[in-house]
Structures are given as structure tokens and as C-alpha cells.
Enzyme design. Structure first.
Site, PDB file in Angstrom:
ATOM      1  N   HIS A  13      10.947  -6.591 -14.494  1.00  0.00           N
ATOM      2  CA  HIS A  13      10.833  -8.047 -14.691  1.00  0.00           C
ATOM      3  C   HIS A  13      11.428  -8.421 -16.056  1.00  0.00           C
ATOM      4  CE1 HIS A  13       8.455  -8.205 -11.169  1.00  0.00           C
ATOM      5  NE2 HIS A  13       7.266  -8.487 -11.669  1.00  0.00           N
ATOM      6  N   CYS A  49       1.619  -8.232 -13.488  1.00  0.00           N
ATOM      7  CA  CYS A  49       2.725  -7.585 -14.199  1.00  0.00           C
ATOM      8  C   CYS A  49       3.420  -8.497 -15.218  1.00  0.00           C
ATOM      9  CB  CYS A  49       3.739  -7.032 -13.197  1.00  0.00           C
ATOM     10  SG  CYS A  49       3.976  -8.081 -11.756  1.00  0.00           S
TER      11      CYS A  49
HETATM   12  N1  NAP Z   1       4.314  -4.256  -7.465  1.00  0.00           N
HETATM   13  C1  NAP Z   1       3.980  -4.630  -8.691  1.00  0.00           C
HETATM   14  O1  NAP Z   1       4.820  -4.765  -9.608  1.00  0.00           O
HETATM   15  C2  NAP Z   1       2.545  -4.906  -9.025  1.00  0.00           C
HETATM   16  C3  NAP Z   1       2.221  -5.145 -10.351  1.00  0.00           C
HETATM   17  C4  NAP Z   1       0.909  -5.397 -10.672  1.00  0.00           C
HETATM   18  C5  NAP Z   1      -0.046  -5.388  -9.698  1.00  0.00           C
HETATM   19  N2  NAP Z   1       0.287  -5.148  -8.405  1.00  0.00           N
HETATM   20  C6  NAP Z   1      -0.777  -5.141  -7.401  1.00  0.00           C
HETATM   21  O2  NAP Z   1      -0.953  -3.824  -6.907  1.00  0.00           O
HETATM   22  C7  NAP Z   1      -1.361  -3.885  -5.538  1.00  0.00           C
HETATM   23  C8  NAP Z   1      -0.420  -3.052  -4.671  1.00  0.00           C
HETATM   24  O3  NAP Z   1       0.891  -3.501  -4.820  1.00  0.00           O
HETATM   25  P1  NAP Z   1       2.142  -2.681  -4.267  1.00  0.00           P
HETATM   26  O4  NAP Z   1       3.304  -3.405  -4.831  1.00  0.00           O
HETATM   27  O5  NAP Z   1       2.010  -1.233  -4.524  1.00  0.00           O
HETATM   28  O6  NAP Z   1       2.026  -2.956  -2.665  1.00  0.00           O
HETATM   29  P2  NAP Z   1       2.608  -2.112  -1.451  1.00  0.00           P
HETATM   30  O7  NAP Z   1       3.828  -1.360  -1.822  1.00  0.00           O
HETATM   31  O8  NAP Z   1       2.656  -3.060  -0.314  1.00  0.00           O
HETATM   32  O9  NAP Z   1       1.450  -1.014  -1.156  1.00  0.00           O
HETATM   33  C9  NAP Z   1       0.203  -1.379  -0.616  1.00  0.00           C
HETATM   34  C10 NAP Z   1      -0.718  -0.179  -0.558  1.00  0.00           C
HETATM   35  O10 NAP Z   1      -1.987  -0.613  -0.052  1.00  0.00           O
HETATM   36  C11 NAP Z   1      -2.338   0.183   1.081  1.00  0.00           C
HETATM   37  N3  NAP Z   1      -3.074  -0.619   2.053  1.00  0.00           N
HETATM   38  C12 NAP Z   1      -2.651  -1.719   2.710  1.00  0.00           C
HETATM   39  N4  NAP Z   1      -3.594  -2.143   3.589  1.00  0.00           N
HETATM   40  C13 NAP Z   1      -4.642  -1.289   3.465  1.00  0.00           C
HETATM   41  C14 NAP Z   1      -5.907  -1.188   4.098  1.00  0.00           C
HETATM   42  N5  NAP Z   1      -6.303  -2.050   5.027  1.00  0.00           N
HETATM   43  N6  NAP Z   1      -6.731  -0.178   3.721  1.00  0.00           N
HETATM   44  C15 NAP Z   1      -6.354   0.709   2.790  1.00  0.00           C
HETATM   45  N7  NAP Z   1      -5.148   0.687   2.161  1.00  0.00           N
HETATM   46  C16 NAP Z   1      -4.318  -0.315   2.492  1.00  0.00           C
HETATM   47  C17 NAP Z   1      -1.026   0.629   1.651  1.00  0.00           C
HETATM   48  O11 NAP Z   1      -1.257   1.779   2.449  1.00  0.00           O
HETATM   49  P3  NAP Z   1      -0.432   2.093   3.807  1.00  0.00           P
HETATM   50  O12 NAP Z   1       0.678   3.012   3.401  1.00  0.00           O
HETATM   51  O13 NAP Z   1      -1.441   2.797   4.632  1.00  0.00           O
HETATM   52  O14 NAP Z   1       0.027   0.801   4.386  1.00  0.00           O
HETATM   53  C18 NAP Z   1      -0.262   0.932   0.373  1.00  0.00           C
HETATM   54  O15 NAP Z   1      -0.652   2.182  -0.157  1.00  0.00           O
HETATM   55  C19 NAP Z   1      -1.415  -5.362  -5.174  1.00  0.00           C
HETATM   56  O16 NAP Z   1      -2.742  -5.807  -5.375  1.00  0.00           O
HETATM   57  C20 NAP Z   1      -0.493  -6.000  -6.185  1.00  0.00           C
HETATM   58  O17 NAP Z   1      -0.814  -7.339  -6.448  1.00  0.00           O
HETATM   59  C21 NAP Z   1       1.569  -4.900  -8.042  1.00  0.00           C
END
Ligand code: NAP
Length: 334
Positions: A242, A127
Site C-alpha cells: 500500500h 493495514c
Molecule cells: N490482506 C491484508 O492486507 C489484510 C491486512 C490487515 C488485515 N487483514 C484482515 O485479515 C483477515 C484475512 O484476510 P486475508 O487477506 O488473508 O483473506 P483471504 O486471503 O481471503 O483468507 C481468508 C482465510 O480465512 C479462512 N476462512 C474463510 N472462511 C472461514 C470459515 N468459515 N471458517 C474458518 N476459516 C475461514 C480461509 O480459509 P479457507 O482456505 O478454508 O477458505 C482463509 O484461510 C481479514 O479479516 C482481513 O480484514 C487483511
């Protein structure tokens, strides 16, 4: 019309992705929502229809044209090869494949040409990198870019939904009179403080993985392998959005006025910059928007050919979900 899957549909980025998809009109006839066993069976309302979240499995990707992943790097490493083998093109939000030479790292309004060289996986940048690239591309093209220095002020939503919950709980503790709340997400409490470390330390030079992502991803996206990049990434008690203090050093001189006019001409950038009226962008203002917001544009008094500015974006939208949807749009030719 195509079948599209979202892995991580219940997370902070996944839910934002659903909002963005609702606002756009991609040619999708079936949307498959995937997460872990924890959320399997839960339902989500999408364009008036109730969709059931499924636990990801090897069968999940059958017939899927585009699979957008946002469930962390471990899940991407596990499931991307399976999705690609099933015939899907994976748009991955995690850091798993970004630096692989055969994986294009794409910001849709900066290097869309790169998607054509994919062999099944296209990566979305981190991001903090994402919001900076639209600012740097026109500068690179007009006067050449020698060096960038960035200090980030990253919102907790960048860590995911659990960090948003943690900040709210810690803040509630402080407001209830406990000045030393329990640290719920990071090594120290984030409420009412600034943490000079975003991400985890990586290597032996004192940098974090977030800082190194800014270095390496910027070089790859801008196709400037020798670009000098210095970064300090911090985490601040902001729910979403951010902010970045950015210093640029250009090859040829560029006045602040010319820089401002250059940014003003870019479709995805909004310049909010007027000292007299105290006009400048903030994270709160950027939240819910797809664009990049820039203010505090000025010449750097400390560097020849130097410029400084303040860059803000919604990290869940511009920094992740919207770009992934933009790439899906390019892939589906809509
Ligand atoms: N947040 C940001 O600003 C941002 C920006 C750029 C990139 N990212 C990237 O995007 C990704 C997700 O980030 P997030 O912020 O959305 O995280 P988050 O809110 O923690 O969400 C994680 C997601 O992954 C799923 N998950 C976790 N363990 C799993 C498993 N074993 N099998 C299948 N699904 C699983 C979760 O499902 P459950 O509901 O079942 O737990 C949930 O849908 C990461 O790789 C992060 O680095 C995030």
C-alpha cells in the site's frame, strides 16, 4: 514453550504469517493451522515439517496460549469468545473488535504498552492505519499533531487472495486485447484502472469503512481522541504494497529537514528520499519487507506547520502478519 494457533492459515495474511514465523524464533512447540472445511486436510511445510490444516472447531483452542486470527470479522466474532474461554489470548487481524474499549489496538512499535490492558483479545489495526502510525508517533511526541490528511493507493492483496487472482486474470484479458474485461472482484475491473473506493460505503456522509477505520483507529492508537483525520482510500492495480500520500499539520513548526532526521532515527522506518537520484519508495520495493518506507518529504506549501510525505509498506507483512507476530512475541515474552 507454547502452543499457538492460526485461524485463517491458508489466506493471504495467514500464509504471510507462516513466513514471518519461520524467520523469527518464537518459543512455539506446537503450531495449529486452522481454516474452513474447504482447506481441511491440505498440508503446509513449516520449518521443514509438514503440518496439516484443520477445520476450526470448539476443540481447536484447547491448550492454546496465543491464537492469531485472520479469517475475517464474522469468523472472529464467532470463534474469539470460544478461544478466550479455552484460555487463549486472541490476536485478531479483523475489524471485529478494534474499536471496543476493552480491546487494545496495538502497533507493536508505536503503543506496545497497550497490550497489558487486554481481557483476552488484542486487535491488529487495518493495514492502511498500521503503516502510518510509526510515522506519526515521533511527530506527536516532538511537536504535537493537529491534523492528518491521507490518500491511499491500496494494493489488491489487501482484499485477500481472491483479489490477487482476479487482477491477474483481468490483466491477462486486457493484454490479450479485451479492453473491457469482466469485473471479477470489485464492482468495476481493477486491471489498468484506479477505483476511487476501497472497502464499502458506510454511513450517510459518503465515506467508506476503510476511510473511517483510518479516522477512528488512528485516534485510538495515538491516544489523540480529537485528532482531525481526512481520508480518501483508493484501490489500484498493484498486487501487493500500500502507498499513501500523507499531509500532516503539527502544533509547533517542524522543518522538512527535521522531520526527515526524526524519521531516519526510527528503527522501523527507512527514508528513501533524494530528488537528484530519483530515490523514493514504491510498493514493489516494500514487498517482502517488514519496515515502513518514506519519501517525498517536504513542507506543505498550502498549510502553516504543514508537512507532506509518501509512505509505503507491505500490507500483508507490516500491515498485518508481522505486527500480529510482534504482538504474539510480546505475549510469549520472547
Ligand atoms: N490482506 C491484508 O492486507 C489484510 C491486512 C490487515 C488485515 N487483514 C484482515 O485479515 C483477515 C484475512 O484476510 P486475508 O487477506 O488473508 O483473506 P483471504 O486471503 O481471503 O483468507 C481468508 C482465510 O480465512 C479462512 N476462512 C474463510 N472462511 C472461514 C470459515 N468459515 N471458517 C474458518 N476459516 C475461514 C480461509 O480459509 P479457507 O482456505 O478454508 O477458505 C482463509 O484461510 C481479514 O479479516 C482481513 O480484514 C487483511
Amino acid at each position: 514453550m507454547a502452543k499457538v494457533a492460526i485461524l485463517g492459515a491458508t489466506g493471504a495474511v495467514g500464509r504471510t504469517m507462516l513466513q514471518v514465523l519461520e524467520e523469527r524464533s518464537l518459543p512455539i512447540d506446537e503450531l495449529v493451522l486452522l481454516a474452513s472445511e474447504r482447506s481441511a486436510g491440505s498440508t503446509v511445510l513449516f520449518k521443514g515439517k509438514e503440518l496439516t490444516v484443520q477445520a476450526v472447531s470448539a476443540e481447536s483452542f484447547e491448550g492454546v496460549a496465543v491464537a492469531i486470527f485472520s479469517a475475517g470479522a464474522t469468523r472472529s466474532r464467532e470463534w474469539a469468545p470460544i478461544a478466550v474461554a479455552a484460555g487463549a489470548t486472541v490476536v485478531d487481524n479483523s475489524s471485529a473488535f478494534r474499536m471496543q474499549p476493552d480491546v487494545p489496538l496495538v502497533v507493536a512499535d508505536v503503543n506496545p504498552h497497550a497490550i497489558h490492558s487486554h481481557s483476552g483479545i488484542i486487535a491488529n489495526p487495518n493495514c492502511s492505519t498500521m503503516q502510518l502510525m510509526p510515522i506519526l508517533r515521533p511527530v506527536r511526541d516532538a511537536v504535537g499533531l493537529e491534523r492528518i490528511t491521507v490518500a491511499t493507493y491500496q494494493a489488491v492483496s489487501g482484499t485477500g487472495q481472491s483479489a490477487i487472482d482476479a487482477l491477474r486474470e483481468e490483466a491477462a484479458d486486457v493484454l490479450a486485447g479485451n479492453d473491457d474485461p469482466e469485473a471479477r472482484q470489485y464492482p468495476k475491473p481493477i486491471a489498468f484502472d484506479v477505483l476511487p473506493v476501497a472497502g464499502s460505503f458506510s454511513g450517510d456522509q459518503g465515506y467508506t469503512d476503510e476511510e473511517l477505520k483510518l479516522v477512528h483507529e488512528s485516534r485510538k492508537i495515538l491516544e489523540l481522541p480529537d485528532l482531525r483525520v481526512s481520508a480518501t482510500c483508493t484501490r489500484v492495480p498493484v498486487i501487493n504494497g500500500h502507498s499513501e500520500a500523507v499531509w500532516l499539520e503539527t502544533r509547533e513548526p517542524l522543518s522538512a529537514a527535521a522531520f526527515r532526521a526524526m524519521l531516519d532515527a526510527e528503527a522501523g522506518i527507512t527514508v528513501l528520499d533524494d530528488a537528484e537520484t530519483m530515490t523514493y519508495p514504491t510498493a514493489r520495493q516494500a514487498t517482502g519487507q517488514d519496515g515502513v518506507f518514506v519519501g517525498r518529504i517536504r513542507e506543505d506549501l498550502g498549510a502553516p506547520n504543514g508537512l507532506a510525505c509518501w509512505v509505503v509498506a507491505d500490507n500483508l507483512r507490516k500491515g498485518a502478519a508481522s505486527n500480529a507476530v510482534d504482538i504474539a512475541e510480546l505475549l510469549l515474552g520472547s
